[in-house]
Motif scaffolding. Sequence first.
Motif, mmCIF file in Angstrom:
data_model
loop_
_atom_site.group_PDB
_atom_site.id
_atom_site.type_symbol
_atom_site.label_atom_id
_atom_site.label_comp_id
_atom_site.label_asym_id
_atom_site.label_seq_id
_atom_site.Cartn_x
_atom_site.Cartn_y
_atom_site.Cartn_z
ATOM 1 N N ALA A 17 0.843 -1.194 0.000
ATOM 2 C CA ALA A 17 0.000 0.000 0.000
ATOM 3 C C ALA A 17 0.876 1.240 0.000
ATOM 4 C CB ALA A 17 -0.891 0.009 1.228
ATOM 5 N N TRP A 18 0.376 2.289 -0.605
ATOM 6 C CA TRP A 18 1.027 3.590 -0.548
ATOM 7 C C TRP A 18 0.396 4.337 0.610
ATOM 8 C CZ3 TRP A 18 5.202 4.385 -3.337
ATOM 9 C CH2 TRP A 18 5.392 3.620 -4.486
ATOM 10 N N ILE A 19 1.217 4.847 1.521
ATOM 11 C CA ILE A 19 0.699 5.567 2.678
ATOM 12 C C ILE A 19 1.408 6.905 2.818
ATOM 13 C CG2 ILE A 19 0.073 3.464 3.918
ATOM 14 C CD1 ILE A 19 2.609 3.902 5.634
ATOM 15 N N ARG A 20 0.748 7.813 3.504
ATOM 16 C CA ARG A 20 1.386 9.094 3.824
ATOM 17 C C ARG A 20 2.267 8.883 5.051
ATOM 18 N NH1 ARG A 20 -3.999 10.574 2.937
ATOM 19 N NH2 ARG A 20 -4.316 10.590 5.181
ATOM 20 N N SER A 21 3.433 9.447 5.022
ATOM 21 C CA SER A 21 4.361 9.328 6.144
ATOM 22 C C SER A 21 3.728 9.894 7.410
ATOM 23 C CB SER A 21 5.651 10.079 5.810
ATOM 24 O OG SER A 21 6.564 9.953 6.861
ATOM 25 N N ASN A 22 3.814 9.158 8.492
ATOM 26 C CA ASN A 22 3.286 9.546 9.809
ATOM 27 C C ASN A 22 1.784 9.795 9.816
ATOM 28 O OD1 ASN A 22 5.815 9.433 11.149
ATOM 29 N ND2 ASN A 22 6.352 11.379 10.202
ATOM 30 N N ASP A 23 1.043 9.131 8.940
ATOM 31 C CA ASP A 23 -0.423 9.228 8.933
ATOM 32 C C ASP A 23 -0.955 8.485 10.154
ATOM 33 O OD1 ASP A 23 -3.166 8.877 8.549
ATOM 34 O OD2 ASP A 23 -2.980 8.734 6.375
ATOM 35 N N ILE A 24 -1.544 9.214 11.090
ATOM 36 C CA ILE A 24 -1.998 8.615 12.348
ATOM 37 C C ILE A 24 -3.068 7.549 12.118
ATOM 38 C CG2 ILE A 24 -3.743 10.359 12.872
ATOM 39 C CD1 ILE A 24 -1.410 8.562 15.385
ATOM 40 N N VAL A 39 4.647 -5.332 9.610
ATOM 41 C CA VAL A 39 5.106 -4.306 8.674
ATOM 42 C C VAL A 39 6.490 -4.720 8.190
ATOM 43 C CG1 VAL A 39 5.783 -1.894 8.419
ATOM 44 C CG2 VAL A 39 3.800 -2.484 9.834
ATOM 45 N N LEU A 40 6.657 -4.811 6.890
ATOM 46 C CA LEU A 40 7.956 -5.175 6.324
ATOM 47 C C LEU A 40 8.743 -3.948 5.900
ATOM 48 C CD1 LEU A 40 6.874 -8.230 4.163
ATOM 49 C CD2 LEU A 40 7.772 -8.221 6.492
ATOM 50 N N ALA A 41 8.053 -2.965 5.377
ATOM 51 C CA ALA A 41 8.710 -1.747 4.908
ATOM 52 C C ALA A 41 7.699 -0.619 4.950
ATOM 53 C CB ALA A 41 9.229 -1.938 3.492
ATOM 54 N N PRO A 42 8.130 0.585 5.101
ATOM 55 C CA PRO A 42 9.506 1.028 5.240
ATOM 56 C C PRO A 42 10.084 0.615 6.598
ATOM 57 C CG PRO A 42 8.047 2.894 5.537
ATOM 58 C CD PRO A 42 7.185 1.709 5.163
ATOM 59 N N ILE A 43 11.360 0.497 6.648
ATOM 60 C CA ILE A 43 12.045 0.045 7.856
ATOM 61 C C ILE A 43 11.753 0.967 9.032
ATOM 62 C CG2 ILE A 43 14.324 -0.351 8.888
ATOM 63 C CD1 ILE A 43 13.377 -2.540 6.939
ATOM 64 N N SER A 44 11.630 2.261 8.792
ATOM 65 C CA SER A 44 11.343 3.197 9.890
ATOM 66 C C SER A 44 9.988 2.891 10.527
ATOM 67 C CB SER A 44 11.380 4.638 9.400
ATOM 68 O OG SER A 44 10.418 4.849 8.383
ATOM 69 N N LEU A 45 8.997 2.541 9.731
ATOM 70 C CA LEU A 45 7.683 2.187 10.271
ATOM 71 C C LEU A 45 7.742 0.832 10.967
ATOM 72 C CD1 LEU A 45 4.748 2.821 10.708
ATOM 73 C CD2 LEU A 45 4.268 2.000 8.384
ATOM 74 N N ARG A 46 8.470 -0.097 10.398
ATOM 75 C CA ARG A 46 8.656 -1.406 11.035
ATOM 76 C C ARG A 46 9.299 -1.233 12.412
ATOM 77 N NH1 ARG A 46 9.139 -6.831 9.822
ATOM 78 N NH2 ARG A 46 10.765 -7.945 10.947
ATOM 79 N N GLN A 47 10.342 -0.399 12.497
ATOM 80 C CA GLN A 47 11.027 -0.173 13.761
ATOM 81 C C GLN A 47 10.099 0.498 14.768
ATOM 82 O OE1 GLN A 47 14.118 -1.445 14.525
ATOM 83 N NE2 GLN A 47 13.412 -0.894 16.571
ATOM 84 N N ARG A 48 9.263 1.412 14.304
ATOM 85 C CA ARG A 48 8.300 2.058 15.200
ATOM 86 C C ARG A 48 7.357 1.023 15.799
ATOM 87 N NH1 ARG A 48 4.546 7.360 14.076
ATOM 88 N NH2 ARG A 48 3.297 7.161 15.949
#
Length: 63
Positions: A17-24, A39-48
Amino acid sequence: MVVILEQRNPCDRYYQAWIRSNDINIIQRLRDWRPNGEVLAPISLRQRMVNEATQELMHYLPK
């Protein structure tokens, strides 16, 4: 991400899916699905998600 996929069951389903960065709204949905999704990617979201799940687990571990 390829390494992660290689470690998963080949019968699992994957969605992109395409998502907006930091979309609550997306973050809230991922929290709801946490026990049944990853969550596989992006890595920053996976880490969160990893950080939140770890913090949540700390509430249930003996002190």
